[in-house]
Design an enzyme around this catalytic site. Structure first.
Site: not given
Ligand code: DGY
Length: 323
Positions: A242, A271, A289
Protein backbone atom coordinates in the site's frame (compact mmCIF):
# COMPACT_ATOMS: atom_id res chain seq x y z
CA UNK A 1 -38.52 -15.14 -2.57
CA UNK A 2 -37.05 -11.82 -3.75
CA UNK A 3 -33.36 -12.01 -4.53
CA UNK A 4 -31.08 -9.81 -2.40
CA UNK A 5 -30.36 -6.45 -3.98
CA UNK A 6 -26.67 -5.77 -4.51
CA UNK A 7 -24.94 -2.66 -5.85
CA UNK A 8 -21.47 -2.88 -7.42
CA UNK A 9 -19.39 0.29 -7.25
CA UNK A 10 -17.14 -0.35 -10.29
CA UNK A 11 -17.26 -2.49 -13.45
CA UNK A 12 -16.23 -6.12 -12.88
CA UNK A 13 -14.92 -8.66 -15.43
CA UNK A 14 -17.78 -9.93 -17.57
CA UNK A 15 -17.80 -13.49 -16.25
CA UNK A 16 -18.06 -12.34 -12.64
CA UNK A 17 -20.80 -9.79 -13.48
CA UNK A 18 -22.74 -12.52 -15.31
CA UNK A 19 -22.63 -14.83 -12.28
CA UNK A 20 -23.56 -11.96 -9.97
CA UNK A 21 -26.65 -11.09 -12.02
CA UNK A 22 -27.69 -14.78 -12.16
CA UNK A 23 -27.74 -14.99 -8.37
CA UNK A 24 -28.71 -11.52 -7.21
CA UNK A 25 -30.77 -8.49 -8.16
CA UNK A 26 -27.57 -6.68 -9.15
CA UNK A 27 -27.04 -3.07 -10.16
CA UNK A 28 -23.80 -2.87 -12.14
CA UNK A 29 -21.65 0.17 -12.85
CA UNK A 30 -21.56 -0.13 -16.63
CA UNK A 31 -19.61 3.06 -17.32
CA UNK A 32 -17.14 2.34 -14.47
CA UNK A 33 -17.31 5.86 -13.09
CA UNK A 34 -16.17 6.11 -9.42
CA UNK A 35 -19.12 6.74 -7.10
CA UNK A 36 -19.35 9.93 -5.06
CA UNK A 37 -19.92 10.00 -1.30
CA UNK A 38 -23.60 10.73 -1.92
CA UNK A 39 -23.89 7.83 -4.39
CA UNK A 40 -22.20 5.41 -1.99
CA UNK A 41 -24.58 6.54 0.76
CA UNK A 42 -27.56 6.09 -1.56
CA UNK A 43 -26.31 2.56 -2.35
CA UNK A 44 -26.19 1.77 1.38
CA UNK A 45 -29.80 2.99 1.71
CA UNK A 46 -31.04 1.04 -1.32
CA UNK A 47 -29.26 -2.35 -1.33
CA UNK A 48 -28.87 -5.37 0.93
CA UNK A 49 -25.20 -5.58 -0.08
CA UNK A 50 -22.78 -2.99 -1.42
CA UNK A 51 -19.70 -4.28 -3.22
CA UNK A 52 -16.95 -1.65 -3.06
CA UNK A 53 -13.38 -2.02 -4.19
CA UNK A 54 -10.01 -0.79 -3.01
CA UNK A 55 -10.32 2.62 -4.68
CA UNK A 56 -13.64 3.48 -2.97
CA UNK A 57 -13.22 5.36 0.27
CA UNK A 58 -15.83 3.85 2.57
CA UNK A 59 -15.41 6.35 5.39
CA UNK A 60 -17.38 6.87 8.59
CA UNK A 61 -19.18 9.68 6.74
CA UNK A 62 -20.23 7.31 3.95
CA UNK A 63 -21.28 4.72 6.51
CA UNK A 64 -23.44 7.23 8.40
CA UNK A 65 -26.13 6.90 5.69
CA UNK A 66 -29.68 6.79 7.06
CA UNK A 67 -31.78 4.77 6.96
CA UNK A 68 -29.21 2.02 6.41
CA UNK A 69 -30.51 -0.95 4.46
CA UNK A 70 -27.23 -2.74 3.60
CA UNK A 71 -26.08 -5.53 5.88
CA UNK A 72 -22.85 -6.54 4.17
CA UNK A 73 -19.93 -4.89 2.33
CA UNK A 74 -18.47 -7.52 -0.01
CA UNK A 75 -15.23 -5.83 -0.94
CA UNK A 76 -13.46 -6.73 -4.18
CA UNK A 77 -9.81 -6.89 -3.09
CA UNK A 78 -7.71 -8.34 -0.31
CA UNK A 79 -6.72 -5.06 1.39
CA UNK A 80 -9.50 -3.39 3.36
CA UNK A 81 -7.85 -0.20 4.60
CA UNK A 82 -10.25 1.75 2.32
CA UNK A 83 -13.09 0.80 4.69
CA UNK A 84 -13.49 2.34 8.13
CA UNK A 85 -13.82 -1.02 9.86
CA UNK A 86 -14.74 0.44 13.25
CA UNK A 87 -17.53 2.50 11.69
CA UNK A 88 -18.76 -0.51 9.69
CA UNK A 89 -18.87 -2.62 12.85
CA UNK A 90 -20.66 0.13 14.71
CA UNK A 91 -23.34 0.10 11.99
CA UNK A 92 -23.64 -3.68 12.26
CA UNK A 93 -22.23 -4.29 8.77
CA UNK A 94 -20.40 -7.50 7.92
CA UNK A 95 -17.27 -6.88 5.81
CA UNK A 96 -15.57 -9.47 3.59
CA UNK A 97 -12.50 -9.40 1.32
CA UNK A 98 -10.95 -11.65 -1.37
CA UNK A 99 -7.72 -13.26 -0.10
CA UNK A 100 -5.69 -16.08 -1.71
CA UNK A 101 -6.90 -15.71 -5.30
CA UNK A 102 -4.55 -12.80 -5.97
CA UNK A 103 -1.47 -14.09 -4.17
CA UNK A 104 0.38 -15.49 -7.19
CA UNK A 105 -0.29 -12.60 -9.53
CA UNK A 106 0.69 -9.99 -6.96
CA UNK A 107 3.89 -11.92 -6.23
CA UNK A 108 4.58 -12.16 -9.97
CA UNK A 109 4.22 -8.40 -10.24
CA UNK A 110 6.56 -7.78 -7.30
CA UNK A 111 9.17 -9.88 -9.12
CA UNK A 112 8.45 -7.96 -12.34
CA UNK A 113 9.22 -4.69 -10.54
CA UNK A 114 12.29 -6.16 -8.86
CA UNK A 115 13.72 -7.38 -12.14
CA UNK A 116 12.79 -4.22 -14.03
CA UNK A 117 14.30 -1.94 -11.40
CA UNK A 118 17.46 -4.03 -11.05
CA UNK A 119 18.04 -4.40 -14.78
CA UNK A 120 16.91 -0.87 -15.74
CA UNK A 121 14.25 -2.34 -17.99
CA UNK A 122 11.94 0.69 -18.06
CA UNK A 123 14.85 2.99 -18.83
CA UNK A 124 16.11 0.60 -21.51
CA UNK A 125 12.71 0.45 -23.15
CA UNK A 126 12.49 4.24 -23.23
CA UNK A 127 15.98 4.28 -24.71
CA UNK A 128 14.90 2.08 -27.61
CA UNK A 129 11.56 3.81 -28.16
CA UNK A 130 13.16 7.25 -28.28
CA UNK A 131 15.70 5.96 -30.83
CA UNK A 132 18.55 6.87 -28.48
CA UNK A 133 20.22 3.45 -28.75
CA UNK A 134 23.44 3.52 -30.72
CA UNK A 135 24.38 -0.15 -30.35
CA UNK A 136 25.96 -2.70 -27.99
CA UNK A 137 28.97 -1.64 -25.98
CA UNK A 138 30.66 -3.04 -22.86
CA UNK A 139 29.62 -0.20 -20.56
CA UNK A 140 26.11 0.40 -21.83
CA UNK A 141 23.36 0.51 -19.17
CA UNK A 142 25.16 -1.62 -16.65
CA UNK A 143 22.74 -2.61 -13.92
CA UNK A 144 22.43 -4.71 -10.75
CA UNK A 145 22.64 -8.51 -10.73
CA UNK A 146 19.66 -10.24 -9.11
CA UNK A 147 20.68 -13.90 -8.93
CA UNK A 148 22.18 -14.87 -5.58
CA UNK A 149 21.46 -11.56 -3.84
CA UNK A 150 19.67 -11.04 -0.51
CA UNK A 151 15.94 -10.31 -0.58
CA UNK A 152 14.42 -8.72 2.51
CA UNK A 153 10.71 -9.36 2.88
CA UNK A 154 8.74 -7.11 5.21
CA UNK A 155 5.51 -8.95 6.03
CA UNK A 156 5.71 -12.69 5.48
CA UNK A 157 2.02 -13.34 4.84
CA UNK A 158 0.72 -15.20 1.79
CA UNK A 159 2.06 -12.69 -0.75
CA UNK A 160 5.39 -12.17 1.03
CA UNK A 161 5.97 -15.92 1.07
CA UNK A 162 4.99 -16.26 -2.59
CA UNK A 163 7.57 -13.60 -3.51
CA UNK A 164 10.18 -15.32 -1.34
CA UNK A 165 9.52 -18.66 -3.12
CA UNK A 166 9.98 -17.08 -6.54
CA UNK A 167 13.12 -15.23 -5.48
CA UNK A 168 14.70 -18.19 -3.70
CA UNK A 169 13.82 -21.07 -6.01
CA UNK A 170 13.92 -19.05 -9.23
CA UNK A 171 16.82 -16.70 -8.61
CA UNK A 172 18.83 -18.37 -5.84
CA UNK A 173 18.23 -15.42 -3.55
CA UNK A 174 18.83 -15.63 0.18
CA UNK A 175 15.70 -14.58 2.09
CA UNK A 176 15.67 -12.53 5.28
CA UNK A 177 12.35 -11.36 6.68
CA UNK A 178 10.48 -9.62 9.43
CA UNK A 179 6.85 -10.29 10.16
CA UNK A 180 4.43 -9.89 13.06
CA UNK A 181 2.09 -12.82 12.44
CA UNK A 182 3.14 -16.46 12.85
CA UNK A 183 4.31 -18.12 9.61
CA UNK A 184 4.24 -21.83 8.68
CA UNK A 185 7.67 -23.07 9.75
CA UNK A 186 7.81 -25.82 7.08
CA UNK A 187 7.62 -23.07 4.42
CA UNK A 188 10.35 -21.08 6.13
CA UNK A 189 12.58 -24.16 6.30
CA UNK A 190 12.00 -24.90 2.59
CA UNK A 191 13.15 -21.35 1.82
CA UNK A 192 16.10 -21.50 4.19
CA UNK A 193 14.86 -18.06 5.25
CA UNK A 194 16.20 -16.14 8.23
CA UNK A 195 13.82 -14.35 10.54
CA UNK A 196 14.98 -10.92 11.74
CA UNK A 197 13.89 -9.42 15.03
CA UNK A 198 13.12 -6.06 13.45
CA UNK A 199 12.47 -4.34 10.13
CA UNK A 200 15.72 -2.47 10.71
CA UNK A 201 17.67 -5.76 10.72
CA UNK A 202 16.13 -6.69 7.38
CA UNK A 203 17.00 -3.30 5.88
CA UNK A 204 20.64 -3.51 6.93
CA UNK A 205 21.15 -6.90 5.25
CA UNK A 206 19.05 -6.81 2.09
CA UNK A 207 20.05 -5.93 -1.46
CA UNK A 208 16.35 -5.78 -2.35
CA UNK A 209 13.52 -5.00 0.06
CA UNK A 210 9.97 -6.00 -0.85
CA UNK A 211 7.05 -4.68 1.23
CA UNK A 212 4.12 -6.99 1.94
CA UNK A 213 2.56 -5.65 5.12
CA UNK A 214 -1.00 -4.31 5.24
CA UNK A 215 -1.71 -0.60 5.63
CA UNK A 216 -2.50 0.19 9.24
CA UNK A 217 -1.67 2.92 11.76
CA UNK A 218 1.36 0.79 12.74
CA UNK A 219 2.73 0.55 9.19
CA UNK A 220 1.98 4.17 8.15
CA UNK A 221 5.26 5.59 6.75
CA UNK A 222 7.10 2.49 7.93
CA UNK A 223 9.67 3.33 5.25
CA UNK A 224 10.53 6.82 6.43
CA UNK A 225 13.78 8.76 6.04
CA UNK A 226 15.53 7.05 8.92
CA UNK A 227 14.64 3.50 7.82
CA UNK A 228 15.51 4.26 4.19
CA UNK A 229 18.82 5.46 5.54
CA UNK A 230 19.51 1.99 6.95
CA UNK A 231 19.26 0.34 3.54
CA UNK A 232 22.44 -0.52 1.64
CA UNK A 233 23.50 2.22 -0.75
CA UNK A 234 22.98 0.03 -3.80
CA UNK A 235 19.68 -1.42 -2.55
CA UNK A 236 16.33 -1.35 -4.33
CA UNK A 237 12.90 -0.95 -2.67
CA UNK A 238 9.80 -2.69 -4.07
CA UNK A 239 6.28 -1.72 -2.98
CA UNK A 240 3.25 -3.70 -4.10
CA UNK A 241 1.54 -3.41 -0.68
CA UNK A 242 0.00 0.00 0.00
CA UNK A 243 1.23 3.49 -0.83
CA UNK A 244 1.20 4.95 2.63
CA UNK A 245 3.58 2.30 3.98
CA UNK A 246 6.23 4.48 2.29
CA UNK A 247 6.82 8.17 2.93
CA UNK A 248 6.98 9.29 -0.70
CA UNK A 249 8.85 12.51 0.11
CA UNK A 250 11.53 10.58 1.99
CA UNK A 251 11.79 8.06 -0.85
CA UNK A 252 12.22 10.83 -3.44
CA UNK A 253 15.03 12.26 -1.33
CA UNK A 254 16.68 8.86 -0.81
CA UNK A 255 16.62 8.19 -4.56
CA UNK A 256 17.86 11.67 -5.47
CA UNK A 257 20.75 11.58 -3.03
CA UNK A 258 21.81 8.00 -3.73
CA UNK A 259 20.89 6.70 -0.27
CA UNK A 260 19.30 3.81 -2.17
CA UNK A 261 19.79 2.88 -5.83
CA UNK A 262 16.27 2.41 -7.09
CA UNK A 263 12.64 1.55 -6.50
CA UNK A 264 9.81 -0.35 -8.13
CA UNK A 265 6.39 0.98 -7.18
CA UNK A 266 2.89 -0.30 -7.91
CA UNK A 267 1.13 1.70 -5.20
CA UNK A 268 1.35 5.35 -4.08
CA UNK A 269 0.47 7.47 -1.07
CA UNK A 270 -2.05 9.61 -2.96
CA UNK A 271 -2.86 7.35 -5.87
CA UNK A 272 -3.84 7.82 -8.63
CA UNK A 273 -1.64 10.89 -8.09
CA UNK A 274 2.04 10.08 -8.43
CA UNK A 275 4.68 12.52 -7.16
CA UNK A 276 6.10 14.54 -10.08
CA UNK A 277 9.63 13.81 -8.87
CA UNK A 278 9.12 10.07 -9.47
CA UNK A 279 7.94 10.75 -13.02
CA UNK A 280 11.24 12.45 -13.79
CA UNK A 281 13.50 9.76 -12.31
CA UNK A 282 15.10 7.03 -14.37
CA UNK A 283 15.85 4.82 -11.36
CA UNK A 284 12.20 4.24 -10.44
CA UNK A 285 9.85 1.81 -12.17
CA UNK A 286 6.24 2.96 -11.92
CA UNK A 287 3.16 0.80 -12.47
CA UNK A 288 -0.52 1.76 -11.94
CA UNK A 289 -1.59 -0.61 -9.10
CA UNK A 290 -1.57 -3.72 -11.29
CA UNK A 291 -0.72 -6.40 -8.69
CA UNK A 292 -3.86 -8.48 -9.20
CA UNK A 293 -4.59 -7.30 -12.75
CA UNK A 294 -4.81 -10.53 -14.74
CA UNK A 295 -8.07 -11.74 -16.24
CA UNK A 296 -7.85 -15.00 -14.30
CA UNK A 297 -7.34 -13.29 -10.96
CA UNK A 298 -9.86 -10.49 -11.42
CA UNK A 299 -12.56 -13.03 -12.36
CA UNK A 300 -11.58 -15.15 -9.33
CA UNK A 301 -11.82 -12.07 -7.09
CA UNK A 302 -15.36 -11.37 -8.33
CA UNK A 303 -16.37 -15.00 -7.79
CA UNK A 304 -14.87 -14.85 -4.30
CA UNK A 305 -17.07 -11.84 -3.45
CA UNK A 306 -20.04 -13.85 -4.74
CA UNK A 307 -19.09 -16.84 -2.51
CA UNK A 308 -19.10 -14.51 0.47
CA UNK A 309 -22.50 -13.03 -0.45
CA UNK A 310 -24.01 -16.45 -1.12
CA UNK A 311 -22.92 -17.73 2.29
CA UNK A 312 -24.13 -14.56 4.02
CA UNK A 313 -27.58 -14.57 2.42
CA UNK A 314 -27.92 -18.33 3.10
CA UNK A 315 -27.45 -17.54 6.80
CA UNK A 316 -23.95 -19.06 6.91
CA UNK A 317 -20.61 -17.52 7.93
CA UNK A 318 -18.98 -15.81 4.92
CA UNK A 319 -15.58 -17.49 4.40
CA UNK A 320 -13.61 -14.23 4.18
CA UNK A 321 -15.18 -12.16 6.92
CA UNK A 322 -12.84 -9.42 8.19
CA UNK A 323 -15.45 -7.63 10.36
C1 DGY B 1 -5.96 -5.58 -3.18
O1 DGY B 1 -6.73 -6.49 -3.51
O2 DGY B 1 -5.90 -5.16 -2.04
C2 DGY B 1 -5.09 -5.01 -4.25
O3 DGY B 1 -4.42 -3.90 -3.87
C3 DGY B 1 -5.83 -4.84 -5.55
O4 DGY B 1 -5.91 -6.10 -6.05
Amino acid sequence: MARPKVIVTRAWPEEAERRLTELFDATLNRDDRPMTVAELQQALRAADAVLPTVSDKVTAEVLSAEPLKARILGSFGVGFNHIDIAAAKARGLVVTNTPEVLTDCTADLAMTLLLMAARRAGEGERHVRTKSWTGWRPTHMMATKVTGKVLGVVGMGRIGRAVARRAHHGFGMKIVYHTVDPVPQDEIRALGATQCASVEDVLRQADFVSLHCPASPETYHLMNASRLGLMKRGAILINTARGDVVDDKALVEALKTGIIAGAGLDVYEREPLVADEFLAMENVVLLPHLGSATSETRVAMGLRVIDNLSAFFAGKAPPDRVA
